[in-house]
Write a protein that holds these residues in place. Structure first.
Motif, PDB file in Angstrom:
ATOM      1  N   HIS A 134      -0.849   0.738   8.419  1.00  0.00           N
ATOM      2  CA  HIS A 134       0.201   1.054   9.393  1.00  0.00           C
ATOM      3  C   HIS A 134       0.885  -0.195   9.944  1.00  0.00           C
ATOM      4  O   HIS A 134       1.245  -0.228  11.123  1.00  0.00           O
ATOM      5  CB  HIS A 134      -0.367   1.885  10.563  1.00  0.00           C
ATOM      6  CG  HIS A 134      -0.705   3.285  10.163  1.00  0.00           C
ATOM      7  ND1 HIS A 134      -0.492   4.370  10.981  1.00  0.00           N
ATOM      8  CD2 HIS A 134      -1.250   3.782   9.033  1.00  0.00           C
ATOM      9  CE1 HIS A 134      -0.899   5.481  10.378  1.00  0.00           C
ATOM     10  NE2 HIS A 134      -1.365   5.143   9.190  1.00  0.00           N
ATOM     11  N   ARG A 135       1.032  -1.200   9.126  1.00  0.00           N
ATOM     12  CA  ARG A 135       1.771  -2.380   9.546  1.00  0.00           C
ATOM     13  C   ARG A 135       2.137  -3.181   8.302  1.00  0.00           C
ATOM     14  O   ARG A 135       1.586  -2.961   7.221  1.00  0.00           O
ATOM     15  CB  ARG A 135       0.958  -3.246  10.508  1.00  0.00           C
ATOM     16  CG  ARG A 135      -0.319  -3.823   9.928  1.00  0.00           C
ATOM     17  CD  ARG A 135      -1.030  -4.713  10.923  1.00  0.00           C
ATOM     18  NE  ARG A 135      -0.278  -5.923  11.198  1.00  0.00           N
ATOM     19  CZ  ARG A 135       0.268  -6.230  12.387  1.00  0.00           C
ATOM     20  NH1 ARG A 135       0.133  -5.439  13.405  1.00  0.00           N
ATOM     21  NH2 ARG A 135       0.928  -7.362  12.541  1.00  0.00           N
ATOM     22  N   ARG A 195       5.466  -0.891   6.932  1.00  0.00           N
ATOM     23  CA  ARG A 195       5.165  -0.248   8.205  1.00  0.00           C
ATOM     24  C   ARG A 195       4.944   1.250   8.022  1.00  0.00           C
ATOM     25  O   ARG A 195       5.400   1.849   7.058  1.00  0.00           O
ATOM     26  CB  ARG A 195       6.323  -0.467   9.175  1.00  0.00           C
ATOM     27  CG  ARG A 195       6.526  -1.918   9.561  1.00  0.00           C
ATOM     28  CD  ARG A 195       7.775  -2.015  10.402  1.00  0.00           C
ATOM     29  NE  ARG A 195       8.058  -3.391  10.797  1.00  0.00           N
ATOM     30  CZ  ARG A 195       9.144  -3.731  11.486  1.00  0.00           C
ATOM     31  NH1 ARG A 195      10.017  -2.819  11.843  1.00  0.00           N
ATOM     32  NH2 ARG A 195       9.345  -4.983  11.811  1.00  0.00           N
ATOM     33  N   SER A 196       4.299   1.833   8.987  1.00  0.00           N
ATOM     34  CA  SER A 196       4.072   3.279   8.989  1.00  0.00           C
ATOM     35  C   SER A 196       5.279   3.996   9.595  1.00  0.00           C
ATOM     36  O   SER A 196       6.094   3.392  10.286  1.00  0.00           O
ATOM     37  CB  SER A 196       2.825   3.575   9.821  1.00  0.00           C
ATOM     38  OG  SER A 196       2.730   4.958  10.066  1.00  0.00           O
ATOM     39  N   ALA A 252       1.613   2.525  14.844  1.00  0.00           N
ATOM     40  CA  ALA A 252       1.336   1.215  14.245  1.00  0.00           C
ATOM     41  C   ALA A 252      -0.018   0.696  14.706  1.00  0.00           C
ATOM     42  O   ALA A 252      -0.455   0.958  15.828  1.00  0.00           O
ATOM     43  CB  ALA A 252       2.429   0.232  14.652  1.00  0.00           C
ATOM     44  N   LEU A 304       7.722   0.590  13.851  1.00  0.00           N
ATOM     45  CA  LEU A 304       7.619   1.607  12.804  1.00  0.00           C
ATOM     46  C   LEU A 304       8.554   1.276  11.644  1.00  0.00           C
ATOM     47  O   LEU A 304       9.314   0.327  11.675  1.00  0.00           O
ATOM     48  CB  LEU A 304       7.886   2.991  13.384  1.00  0.00           C
ATOM     49  CG  LEU A 304       6.882   3.397  14.468  1.00  0.00           C
ATOM     50  CD1 LEU A 304       7.159   4.799  14.972  1.00  0.00           C
ATOM     51  CD2 LEU A 304       5.446   3.306  13.945  1.00  0.00           C
TER      52      LEU A 304
END
Lengths: 120, 181
Positions: free
Chosen positions: B92-93, B108-109, B113, B136
C-alpha cells in the motif's frame, strides 16, 4: 530365561540413559521452558524476555485455528495446530527486539498478529 | 474464477502473473514454481519479462509479512534473464528496489496507505479528512517521445482528488476535465 551379568548391566545402562533423556532440564535440552498460546489474533504473552546465548524451549499451543510462528531474525518457522503442542528450542544469537508474526492466514485480524522477544 | 497463475506475450514482452497470496502462508508453493520454470524455459534470455505478484519477492520487511517465503526461488529462476521487472502490491505504498539483477516496483494503494518500512512498526497512515486521497494511488502519467534519446519519456503528475459527483466512467470524465492537459 537366565540373564548374564553383562546383559543386566546393559539393561541398567539403558534405563539410566532413558531416564536422563526423558527428564526436562537435564543434558537433553535447555533448562527454561516458555509456554506461548496463540489465538485469533494474538499471542499470549505478547512479550517475552530471553537471555543472549541461553537456549530456551518454546512450547506453543493454539486455542482455535492453525497459526504460524515466524521470525527470520531468530530462525523461527513453526506451524501451531490446535490440539497439538509444538516445541522448538531457540538460542538468541544477538541482542535486541525481535518480532514474531503469525504467517499462516487465520482471519481478518491476521495482519496484526505478532509478539516480541526482547533479547538482553 | 480463472487461473491465478498464468502468462501471456505482448509486443515481445513476456508477462507472468505469479500468485503468492492464495496459500495460507505467504508463498508461491512448489507447484507454481515448477510451472514458472517450465514457462520461462521457452524464452531466450534476452526476452523482456514483467512479473506481476501480490507480495514482494524479496525481504522488504519480513516482520511485517512484507516478503514471500520462497520468493528467492522465483528470483533464482528469473536470474538467467537479462531484463526482469517485478510489479507488486500488498504494501500500500510506493517502493522501488533494485536487487542488482531485477527491478521491483510497488505502486500506491487505492484505499488506505501504510507507513514507511524504515519505521519500527507497521501502521496505516492517518486519515486526513481535508485531503482524503493523500498518499493514495491515482496519478496522471503523460507519455511521449523523448527528442534527445528517441526513447519513451514518462511524466508523473500528482492528482489531488476530491469527492466527485459521480462514480465510474462519468466520475472519471469529471476527473479528466478537472486536470489540465
Amino acid at each position: 530365561m537366565r540373564r548374564t551379568r553383562g546383559t543386566q548391566m546393559l539393561v541398567l545402562a539403558a534405563l539410566v540413559l532413558g531416564a536422563a533423556v526423558a527428564s526436562p532440564g537435564r543434558a537433553d535440552g535447555p533448562e527454561r521452558v516458555v509456554a506461548i498460546t496463540a489465538h485469533r489474533f494474538e499471542f499470549v504473552p505478547n512479550e517475552v524476555t530471553l537471555r543472549l546465548g541461553e537456549p530456551v524451549r518454546l512450547r506453543l499451543r493454539s486455542e482455535d485455528v492453525v497459526h504460524g510462528f515466524f521470525s527470520r531474525d531468530l530462525g523461527l518457522d513453526e506451524v501451531i495446530e490446535p490440539g497439538r503442542t509444538t516445541e522448538v528450542v531457540v538460542t538468541p544469537g544477538k541482542a535486541g527486539h525481535f518480532t514474531v508474526i503469525c504467517d499462516h492466514f487465520c482471519g481478518a485480524g491476521h495482519g496484526n498478529m505478532k509478539m516480541t522477544f526482547v533479547v538482553e | 474464477m480463472g487461473e491465478t497463475t498464468y502468462s501471456f506475450d505482448h509486443r515481445g514482452v513476456h508477462f507472468v502473473a505469479l500468485d503468492n497470496v492464495s496459500r495460507a502462508k505467504p508463498e508461491i508453493g512448489p507447484e507454481r514454481l515448477t510451472w514458472l520454470s517450465r514457462d520461462l524455459e521457452r524464452y531466450p534470455k534476452t526476452t523482456p519479462i514483467v512479473v506481476f505478484t501480490h507480495r514482494p519477492l524479496f525481504d522488504l520487511r519480513p516482520d511485517w509479512e512484507w516478503f514471500t517465503r520462497d520468493g528467492d526461488k522465483a528470483m533464482a529462476l528469473l536470474a538467467p534473464y537479462q531484463n526482469v521487472t517485478v510489479l507488486y502490491g500488498h504494501i500500500h505504498r510506493e517502493n522501488a528496489h533494485d536487487d542488482g539483477h531485477a527491478r521491483h516496483y510497488a505502486a500506491r494503494s487505492l484505499v488506505f496507505a501504510f507507513n514507511d518500512p524504515a519505521q519500527p512498526a507497521k501502521k496505516p497512515m492517518p486519515f486526513d479528512p481535508a485531503h482524503p486521497f493523500r498518499n493514495l494511488g491515482v496519478r496522471l502519467v503523460r507519455a511521449g517521445r523523448d527528442q534527445a534519446t528517441g526513447g519513451v519519456s514518462l511524466g508523473l503528475e500528482e492528482i489531488e482528488l476530491t469527492m466527485r459527483e459521480h462514480s465510474g466512467t462519468e466520475g472519471f470524465q469529471q476527473l479528466l476535465k478537472a486536470t489540465p492537459a
